[in-house]
Write a protein that holds these residues in place. Structure first.
Motif, PDB file in Angstrom:
ATOM      1  N   CYS A  99      -6.689  10.567  -3.071  1.00 35.40           N
ATOM      2  CA  CYS A  99      -5.562   9.927  -3.750  1.00 35.40           C
ATOM      3  C   CYS A  99      -6.036   8.948  -4.822  1.00 35.40           C
ATOM      4  N   PRO A 100      -5.233   8.724  -5.857  1.00 34.51           N
ATOM      5  CA  PRO A 100      -5.579   7.721  -6.860  1.00 34.51           C
ATOM      6  C   PRO A 100      -5.502   6.322  -6.252  1.00 34.51           C
ATOM      7  N   PRO A 101      -6.134   5.327  -6.901  1.00 32.11           N
ATOM      8  CA  PRO A 101      -6.170   3.969  -6.330  1.00 32.11           C
ATOM      9  C   PRO A 101      -4.877   3.196  -6.569  1.00 32.11           C
ATOM     10  N   ASN A 102      -3.774   3.768  -6.132  1.00 28.47           N
ATOM     11  CA  ASN A 102      -2.477   3.098  -6.209  1.00 28.47           C
ATOM     12  C   ASN A 102      -1.541   3.769  -5.218  1.00 28.47           C
ATOM     13  N   LEU A 103      -0.348   3.235  -5.081  1.00 28.51           N
ATOM     14  CA  LEU A 103       0.619   3.808  -4.142  1.00 28.51           C
ATOM     15  C   LEU A 103       1.834   4.364  -4.878  1.00 28.51           C
ATOM     16  N   GLY A 104       1.569   4.884  -6.089  1.00 24.58           N
ATOM     17  CA  GLY A 104       2.627   5.447  -6.913  1.00 24.58           C
ATOM     18  C   GLY A 104       3.072   6.815  -6.441  1.00 24.58           C
ATOM     19  N   ILE A 105       3.824   7.510  -7.297  1.00 25.63           N
ATOM     20  CA  ILE A 105       4.455   8.770  -6.920  1.00 25.63           C
ATOM     21  C   ILE A 105       3.430   9.847  -6.583  1.00 25.63           C
ATOM     22  N   VAL A 106       2.305   9.874  -7.306  1.00 25.39           N
ATOM     23  CA  VAL A 106       1.303  10.897  -7.015  1.00 25.39           C
ATOM     24  C   VAL A 106       0.727  10.704  -5.617  1.00 25.39           C
ATOM     25  N   LYS A 116       4.338   2.330   5.767  1.00 24.34           N
ATOM     26  CA  LYS A 116       5.447   2.201   6.721  1.00 24.34           C
ATOM     27  C   LYS A 116       6.788   2.298   5.999  1.00 24.34           C
ATOM     28  N   ASN A 117       6.886   1.657   4.846  1.00 23.77           N
ATOM     29  CA  ASN A 117       8.122   1.747   4.069  1.00 23.77           C
ATOM     30  C   ASN A 117       8.358   3.168   3.567  1.00 23.77           C
ATOM     31  N   PHE A 118       7.279   3.833   3.157  1.00 18.66           N
ATOM     32  CA  PHE A 118       7.415   5.211   2.670  1.00 18.66           C
ATOM     33  C   PHE A 118       7.868   6.145   3.782  1.00 18.66           C
ATOM     34  N   ASN A 119       7.434   5.889   5.002  1.00 17.00           N
ATOM     35  CA  ASN A 119       7.818   6.745   6.122  1.00 17.00           C
ATOM     36  C   ASN A 119       9.333   6.832   6.289  1.00 17.00           C
ATOM     37  N   ARG A 120      10.032   5.801   5.847  1.00 21.80           N
ATOM     38  CA  ARG A 120      11.492   5.823   5.951  1.00 21.80           C
ATOM     39  C   ARG A 120      12.107   6.848   5.007  1.00 21.80           C
ATOM     40  N   LYS A 121      11.375   7.213   3.955  1.00 20.82           N
ATOM     41  CA  LYS A 121      11.882   8.187   2.987  1.00 20.82           C
ATOM     42  C   LYS A 121      11.614   9.618   3.426  1.00 20.82           C
ATOM     43  N   LYS A 122      10.613   9.794   4.289  1.00 23.03           N
ATOM     44  CA  LYS A 122      10.212  11.153   4.654  1.00 23.03           C
ATOM     45  C   LYS A 122      11.301  11.844   5.459  1.00 23.03           C
ATOM     46  N   SER A 123      11.434  13.139   5.218  1.00 20.79           N
ATOM     47  CA  SER A 123      12.463  13.894   5.936  1.00 20.79           C
ATOM     48  C   SER A 123      11.995  14.307   7.328  1.00 20.79           C
ATOM     49  N   SER A 124      10.683  14.356   7.548  1.00 21.24           N
ATOM     50  CA  SER A 124      10.188  14.735   8.873  1.00 21.24           C
ATOM     51  C   SER A 124       8.835  14.087   9.136  1.00 21.24           C
ATOM     52  N   GLY A 125       8.657  13.563  10.340  1.00 25.24           N
ATOM     53  CA  GLY A 125       7.388  13.004  10.773  1.00 25.24           C
ATOM     54  C   GLY A 125       6.997  11.734  10.026  1.00 25.24           C
ATOM     55  N   THR A 168     -11.230  -5.030   1.045  1.00 22.34           N
ATOM     56  CA  THR A 168     -10.374  -4.979   2.243  1.00 22.34           C
ATOM     57  C   THR A 168      -9.086  -5.786   2.076  1.00 22.34           C
ATOM     58  N   TYR A 169      -9.001  -6.534   0.991  1.00 22.70           N
ATOM     59  CA  TYR A 169      -7.847  -7.423   0.780  1.00 22.70           C
ATOM     60  C   TYR A 169      -6.523  -6.656   0.774  1.00 22.70           C
ATOM     61  N   GLY A 170      -6.548  -5.425   0.205  1.00 25.15           N
ATOM     62  CA  GLY A 170      -5.307  -4.672   0.065  1.00 25.15           C
ATOM     63  C   GLY A 170      -4.918  -3.833   1.267  1.00 25.15           C
ATOM     64  N   ILE A 171      -5.719  -3.861   2.343  1.00 28.41           N
ATOM     65  CA  ILE A 171      -5.414  -3.028   3.504  1.00 28.41           C
ATOM     66  C   ILE A 171      -4.032  -3.329   4.102  1.00 28.41           C
ATOM     67  N   PRO A 172      -3.658  -4.591   4.318  1.00 22.94           N
ATOM     68  CA  PRO A 172      -2.307  -4.846   4.847  1.00 22.94           C
ATOM     69  C   PRO A 172      -1.201  -4.322   3.933  1.00 22.94           C
ATOM     70  N   GLN A 173      -1.418  -4.397   2.617  1.00 16.43           N
ATOM     71  CA  GLN A 173      -0.418  -3.882   1.681  1.00 16.43           C
ATOM     72  C   GLN A 173      -0.286  -2.369   1.800  1.00 16.43           C
ATOM     73  N   ILE A 174      -1.416  -1.681   1.956  1.00 19.21           N
ATOM     74  CA  ILE A 174      -1.374  -0.227   2.128  1.00 19.21           C
ATOM     75  C   ILE A 174      -0.582   0.125   3.388  1.00 19.21           C
ATOM     76  N   ILE A 175      -0.906  -0.531   4.487  1.00 18.18           N
ATOM     77  CA  ILE A 175      -0.233  -0.251   5.756  1.00 18.18           C
ATOM     78  C   ILE A 175       1.260  -0.515   5.652  1.00 18.18           C
ATOM     79  N   SER A 176       1.625  -1.631   5.043  1.00 15.89           N
ATOM     80  CA  SER A 176       3.042  -1.979   4.883  1.00 15.89           C
ATOM     81  C   SER A 176       3.765  -0.977   3.988  1.00 15.89           C
ATOM     82  N   SER A 177       3.123  -0.593   2.893  1.00 16.41           N
ATOM     83  CA  SER A 177       3.750   0.340   1.952  1.00 16.41           C
ATOM     84  C   SER A 177       3.936   1.718   2.573  1.00 16.41           C
TER      85      SER A 177
END
Length: 291
Positions: free
Chosen positions: A149-156, A189-198, A178-187
């Motif tokens: 994955c690219p170094p961001n949490l964008g659409i790709v 989790k938020n993305f999981n709400r958009k997923k249609s399955s799993g 390692t500073y951004g690890i909590p942000q990745i985990i939080s983001s």
């Protein structure tokens, strides 16, 4: 059933691509797994490492990269063909590995990143469903699918997460990486709400470019281990990928490489030993999580 893992860090230069390609090769060679690498990173490092720059240029000019897939959905065109775009014999090991395939990336991704949000207007699908719709009939052809994955949490990146069972975070064991690890985990989790399955779950954090004689590396590892023990992280992998000059050589698509030891080095504390151990750990954790 395939196991799909996205490899993510918000910071570049942490060994993400090296780990992706090495895991793919060790899974394919030592564990005889059918592996697909999906390169979503516009830097195309995994692509070039697996097929070389000349072959990448040929495929890029022929519209056989993931750039063409996403551009089709923006422009309402039909140029991308999945079967022609999957490279079915990749790696410089043994002249190519039949069981290691690639969906290549393109530097041209940069041209359309700002337009991806508008995919739903032309394609009438959610922007993060593009990859899922394209590969859904191919995933079961593989035991493991690794997504660089690219170094961001964008659409790709979200497209990668949308088809993933787990995600893996490689990180140099220092504050900046390692500073951004909590942000990745939080983001995620938020993305999981958009997923249609799993839901996509964190498989763990892997220490990369590790130097045992650097005190801040060991201090950071102790902190990460404590976070894992406290449930803030799923786990910290036991394997630590060392900083080694051989990593740069391994990333080059050089001819005449016939063994993993030749490619990754076989001296003490070598990349070969680290990646051998990392692949074994990954298989074990995936089996444990599935059981």
């Amino acid at each position: 059933m395939s196991t799909v893992i996205s490899i993510i860090n918000l910071k570049g230069g942490v060994g993400k691509t090296t780990i992706t390609v090495a895991l793919a090769e060790f899974l394919a060679v030592e564990h005889h797994k059918r592996v697909l690498v999906i390169d979503l990173d516009p830097q195309t490092n995994s692509t070039v490492a697996l097929i070389g720059e000349d072959e990448w240029k040929r495929r890029n000019e022929g519209g056989q990269t993931l750039y063409a897939l996403f551009k089709d959905h923006i422009d309402d065109t039909y140029t991308f063909e999945m079967d022609k775009s999957i490279v079915r014999r990749t790696s410089n090991l043994f002249g190519g590995l039949d069981n290691l395939h690639l969906l290549p990336s393109s530097l041209d991704f940069v041209k359309i990143q700002d337009r991806l949000i508008y995919i739903w207007q032309t394609a009438l699908i959610r922007p993060f469903d593009v990859l899922k719709n394209a590969v859904k009939n191919h995933l079961d052809d593989y035991d493991y699918v690794l997504i660089d994955c690219p170094p961001n949490l964008g659409i790709v990146t979200q497209n990668g997460l949308n088809i993933s069972d787990w995600y893996l975070i490689p990180a140099i064991p220092d504050h900046l990486s390692t500073y951004g690890i909590p942000q990745i985990i939080s983001s995620v989790k938020n993305f999981n709400r958009k997923k249609s399955s799993g839901e996509v779950q964190l498989l763990g954090v892997v220490a990369s470019m590790y130097r045992s004689n650097v005190s801040r590396h060991n201090t950071t590892l102790r902190s990460l281990k404590m976070q894992a023990e406290q449930g803030e992280l799923t786990r910290l992998f036991e394997t630590k990928v060392p900083l080694a000059s051989k990593a740069a050589d391994a990333a080059e698509y050089a001819e005449g490489v016939n063994t993993l030891k030749q490619k990754y080095g076989n001296s003490g504390n070598s990349l070969y030993e680290a990646f051998q151990s990392l692949a074994e750990e990954l298989i074990t954790y995936v089996q444990d999580e599935r059981s």
